[in-house]
Design a protein around this motif. Sequence first.
Motif, PDB file in Angstrom:
ATOM      1  N   SER A  87       0.823  -1.209   0.000  1.00  0.00           N
ATOM      2  CA  SER A  87       0.000   0.000   0.000  1.00  0.00           C
ATOM      3  C   SER A  87       0.857   1.258   0.000  1.00  0.00           C
ATOM      4  CB  SER A  87      -0.932   0.007   1.209  1.00  0.00           C
ATOM      5  OG  SER A  87      -0.195   0.122   2.412  1.00  0.00           O
ATOM      6  N   LYS A  88       2.069   1.167   0.522  1.00  0.00           N
ATOM      7  CA  LYS A  88       2.987   2.311   0.458  1.00  0.00           C
ATOM      8  C   LYS A  88       3.654   2.410  -0.908  1.00  0.00           C
ATOM      9  CE  LYS A  88       4.188   2.667   5.368  1.00  0.00           C
ATOM     10  NZ  LYS A  88       5.300   2.724   6.336  1.00  0.00           N
ATOM     11  N   LEU A  89       3.816   1.275  -1.579  1.00  0.00           N
ATOM     12  CA  LEU A  89       4.464   1.291  -2.892  1.00  0.00           C
ATOM     13  C   LEU A  89       3.557   1.835  -3.983  1.00  0.00           C
ATOM     14  CD1 LEU A  89       6.418  -2.091  -2.961  1.00  0.00           C
ATOM     15  CD2 LEU A  89       7.395   0.197  -3.117  1.00  0.00           C
ATOM     16  N   VAL A  90       2.255   1.564  -3.880  1.00  0.00           N
ATOM     17  CA  VAL A  90       1.341   1.963  -4.955  1.00  0.00           C
ATOM     18  C   VAL A  90       1.372   3.473  -5.202  1.00  0.00           C
ATOM     19  CG1 VAL A  90      -1.080   2.044  -5.655  1.00  0.00           C
ATOM     20  CG2 VAL A  90      -0.141  -0.047  -4.679  1.00  0.00           C
ATOM     21  N   PRO A  91       1.275   4.349  -4.161  1.00  0.00           N
ATOM     22  CA  PRO A  91       1.355   5.795  -4.445  1.00  0.00           C
ATOM     23  C   PRO A  91       2.714   6.237  -4.971  1.00  0.00           C
ATOM     24  CG  PRO A  91       0.403   5.368  -2.265  1.00  0.00           C
ATOM     25  CD  PRO A  91       0.986   4.090  -2.743  1.00  0.00           C
ATOM     26  N   GLU A  92       3.774   5.475  -4.688  1.00  0.00           N
ATOM     27  CA  GLU A  92       5.096   5.850  -5.181  1.00  0.00           C
ATOM     28  C   GLU A  92       5.191   5.731  -6.701  1.00  0.00           C
ATOM     29  OE1 GLU A  92       7.700   7.033  -3.613  1.00  0.00           O
ATOM     30  OE2 GLU A  92       6.911   6.944  -1.571  1.00  0.00           O
ATOM     31  N   TYR A  93       4.435   4.799  -7.272  1.00  0.00           N
ATOM     32  CA  TYR A  93       4.521   4.565  -8.710  1.00  0.00           C
ATOM     33  C   TYR A  93       3.298   5.070  -9.473  1.00  0.00           C
ATOM     34  CZ  TYR A  93       8.576   1.651  -7.799  1.00  0.00           C
ATOM     35  OH  TYR A  93       9.820   1.214  -7.429  1.00  0.00           O
ATOM     36  N   SER A  94       2.219   5.385  -8.785  1.00  0.00           N
ATOM     37  CA  SER A  94       1.028   5.924  -9.435  1.00  0.00           C
ATOM     38  C   SER A  94       0.531   7.087  -8.601  1.00  0.00           C
ATOM     39  CB  SER A  94      -0.054   4.846  -9.563  1.00  0.00           C
ATOM     40  OG  SER A  94      -1.210   5.382 -10.150  1.00  0.00           O
ATOM     41  N   PHE A  95       0.781   8.311  -9.089  1.00  0.00           N
ATOM     42  CA  PHE A  95       0.388   9.493  -8.334  1.00  0.00           C
ATOM     43  C   PHE A  95      -1.129   9.662  -8.328  1.00  0.00           C
ATOM     44  CE2 PHE A  95       4.695  10.393  -9.863  1.00  0.00           C
ATOM     45  CZ  PHE A  95       5.323  10.608  -8.646  1.00  0.00           C
ATOM     46  N   SER A  96      -1.777   9.148  -9.352  1.00  0.00           N
ATOM     47  CA  SER A  96      -3.235   9.228  -9.425  1.00  0.00           C
ATOM     48  C   SER A  96      -3.810   7.856  -9.091  1.00  0.00           C
ATOM     49  CB  SER A  96      -3.667   9.663 -10.835  1.00  0.00           C
ATOM     50  OG  SER A  96      -5.064   9.656 -10.954  1.00  0.00           O
ATOM     51  N   LEU A  97      -4.492   7.769  -7.957  1.00  0.00           N
ATOM     52  CA  LEU A  97      -5.006   6.483  -7.496  1.00  0.00           C
ATOM     53  C   LEU A  97      -6.404   6.237  -8.058  1.00  0.00           C
ATOM     54  CD1 LEU A  97      -3.765   6.540  -3.796  1.00  0.00           C
ATOM     55  CD2 LEU A  97      -2.744   5.410  -5.764  1.00  0.00           C
ATOM     56  N   ASP A  98      -6.506   6.218  -9.367  1.00  0.00           N
ATOM     57  CA  ASP A  98      -7.748   5.867 -10.042  1.00  0.00           C
ATOM     58  C   ASP A  98      -7.433   4.835 -11.110  1.00  0.00           C
ATOM     59  OD1 ASP A  98      -6.442   7.341 -11.955  1.00  0.00           O
ATOM     60  OD2 ASP A  98      -7.756   9.069 -11.813  1.00  0.00           O
ATOM     61  N   GLU A  99      -8.463   4.394 -11.832  1.00  0.00           N
ATOM     62  CA  GLU A  99      -8.265   3.331 -12.809  1.00  0.00           C
ATOM     63  C   GLU A  99      -7.271   3.738 -13.890  1.00  0.00           C
ATOM     64  OE1 GLU A  99     -11.763   1.632 -14.420  1.00  0.00           O
ATOM     65  OE2 GLU A  99     -12.803   1.440 -12.503  1.00  0.00           O
ATOM     66  N   GLU A 100      -7.380   4.968 -14.378  1.00  0.00           N
ATOM     67  CA  GLU A 100      -6.491   5.422 -15.446  1.00  0.00           C
ATOM     68  C   GLU A 100      -5.039   5.470 -14.973  1.00  0.00           C
ATOM     69  OE1 GLU A 100      -5.903   9.252 -18.475  1.00  0.00           O
ATOM     70  OE2 GLU A 100      -7.567   9.200 -17.037  1.00  0.00           O
ATOM     71  N   GLY A 101      -4.806   6.027 -13.758  1.00  0.00           N
ATOM     72  CA  GLY A 101      -3.438   6.120 -13.240  1.00  0.00           C
ATOM     73  C   GLY A 101      -2.822   4.753 -12.997  1.00  0.00           C
ATOM     74  N   ILE A 102      -3.619   3.811 -12.452  1.00  0.00           N
ATOM     75  CA  ILE A 102      -3.098   2.472 -12.184  1.00  0.00           C
ATOM     76  C   ILE A 102      -2.762   1.754 -13.488  1.00  0.00           C
ATOM     77  CG2 ILE A 102      -3.660   0.214 -11.223  1.00  0.00           C
ATOM     78  CD1 ILE A 102      -3.066   2.292  -9.118  1.00  0.00           C
ATOM     79  N   CYS A 103      -3.651   1.840 -14.478  1.00  0.00           N
ATOM     80  CA  CYS A 103      -3.396   1.163 -15.757  1.00  0.00           C
ATOM     81  C   CYS A 103      -2.184   1.757 -16.467  1.00  0.00           C
ATOM     82  CB  CYS A 103      -4.634   1.256 -16.647  1.00  0.00           C
ATOM     83  SG  CYS A 103      -6.039   0.289 -16.031  1.00  0.00           S
ATOM     84  N   THR A 104      -1.987   3.077 -16.345  1.00  0.00           N
ATOM     85  CA  THR A 104      -0.841   3.724 -16.997  1.00  0.00           C
ATOM     86  C   THR A 104       0.475   3.214 -16.414  1.00  0.00           C
ATOM     87  OG1 THR A 104      -2.167   5.695 -17.411  1.00  0.00           O
ATOM     88  CG2 THR A 104       0.235   5.939 -17.537  1.00  0.00           C
ATOM     89  N   ASN A 105       0.509   2.974 -15.113  1.00  0.00           N
ATOM     90  CA  ASN A 105       1.744   2.548 -14.444  1.00  0.00           C
ATOM     91  C   ASN A 105       1.701   1.078 -14.053  1.00  0.00           C
ATOM     92  OD1 ASN A 105       3.109   5.360 -13.930  1.00  0.00           O
ATOM     93  ND2 ASN A 105       0.989   5.610 -13.283  1.00  0.00           N
ATOM     94  N   ALA A 106       0.969   0.255 -14.829  1.00  0.00           N
ATOM     95  CA  ALA A 106       0.775  -1.144 -14.466  1.00  0.00           C
ATOM     96  C   ALA A 106       2.086  -1.911 -14.415  1.00  0.00           C
ATOM     97  CB  ALA A 106      -0.191  -1.800 -15.456  1.00  0.00           C
ATOM     98  N   PHE A 107       2.948  -1.717 -15.420  1.00  0.00           N
ATOM     99  CA  PHE A 107       4.190  -2.478 -15.453  1.00  0.00           C
ATOM    100  C   PHE A 107       5.103  -2.100 -14.290  1.00  0.00           C
ATOM    101  CE2 PHE A 107       2.908  -3.029 -19.911  1.00  0.00           C
ATOM    102  CZ  PHE A 107       3.066  -4.395 -20.031  1.00  0.00           C
TER     103      PHE A 107
END
Length: 530
Positions: A87-107
């Motif tokens: 849960s701490k790593l997710v905001p480090e790699y995706s500044f926008s915590l929505d579907e679009e931001g997560i999909c953009t930084n999926a890899f």
Amino acid sequence: MVVLAASIVSKSGKVLVSRQFVDMSRIRIEGLLAAFPKLIGSGKQHTYVETENVRYVYQPIEALYLLLVTNKQSNILEDLDTLRLLSKLVPEYSFSLDEEGICTNAFELIFAFDEVIALGHKENVTVAQVKQYCEMESHEEKLHKLVMQSKINETKDVMKRKASEIDKSKIEKNRGEKGGFGPLQSMGSGRIESSFSDLSISSSGAGFGSGSGLGLNSDVDSFSTKPKARPPSSATAPPKGLGMKLGKSQRTNQFLESLKAEGEVIHEDVQPKLGQSRSAVALLTDPVTLTVEEKINVTLKRDGGVSNFDVQGTLSLQILNQEDGNIQVQVQTGENQTIAFKTHPNMNKELFATESVLGLKDPNRPFPTGQASDAAGVGLLKWRMQSTDESFVPLTINCWPSTSGNETYVSIEYEASSLFDLQNVVMSVPLPALREAPSVKQIDGEWRYDSRNSVLEWSVLLIDNSNRSGSMEFVVPQADSSAFFPISVRFVATETFSDLKVTNIIPLKGGNPPKFSQRTQLITENYQVV
């Protein structure tokens, strides 16, 4: 514990990111993830659901769920610890915590999950270590790039030598056709061409002061490879040396004339003069620039309270053109009643007191002008603020050392005021002399150990409403609590205590007011916890 998969799922049940860690069929994983939305409850921050075969451990992240699928024999405490790290790593790699931001930084998220979980088991890593591993440079890639660049440079050298040989053969051919050595004109032309090859002028066009002045898009060396006939130049005796010269020489003029004869488009302003370079700077900078700068000095007590709080601010003026010097500056001060303003002795104090306008006592006298590179400018206004009220402090630090056996555990936390968004925050904690870096157990941000000065630097790129508080915990060999003080802090902010704003520029000789810009910053000068 055995983690079967880690996923990020929307509340509608859409799987955005999923990483499988054990040998299991894709249909089985998809079936487990599809069943998850039907099993979840609500109203909890850390929750889990068990089925006959697996356990779902999940945590809401805004409109999403961070999900771990484990077997039922897994240790729930270890699962929660893994979930907390992810849960701490997710905001480090995706500044926008929505579907679009997560999909953009999926890899990037999948790579980070791989560093945390290997073959279903959690690795002993921290957020900082995961980021370091994911950003690790490849030695093979760097070596490949060096080899490729070496081949490119070698090919360019071969091209230059070939071009030089072609030019020399042309000179010899012209000499043979005209008999003897021929007139000096042909020799001058040949020297011009060979000099361009010998000087190895790159695409920046350094030999002419500016590549854009020639209107060329490729290396000047490529002209030597064009087997076009050039008219004989009118050069006199050849120069003694072939050193690179700035400016438009006679040799340059001859080369430009030959290019014009071949149909090339040539701009004549090859070398800008001093006045032209200054006007270019003016085009890139507003005619009038006002800088609001505050320097803060704070000394906080380790047990709480403020020992010293002092803010000193200045408003300075920079004017590029002399014709813009006859102006007055309209300002607006904030509502902070603890700030005392003081104008420069040459300023009209009564005008500032009644109308908040900064102007010279002699309205016919212009402000001094200077270059954009003059960092100080002309001082117009100063102010100072002193207080013992802890609510004014932008950032407070609490340090809690505790000794257990042969080790000292140090917990540090910061709390930031909502008045400012702080940038490039660095908190430097002195340490006793160590043989190796301290063991950082938990941190919100990044850390670096300066072994030479024995200082642990805790850095946070930005402190805003999303992280007004944060903490760090590290372990060192047994040491006295006083060894971790004083803690030094440095940061910058774009807001100030005075909230001073420039609202208008008033021209005294009529006409339109010049365009102006305002720079505002708050910087630390001496900020410590003792």
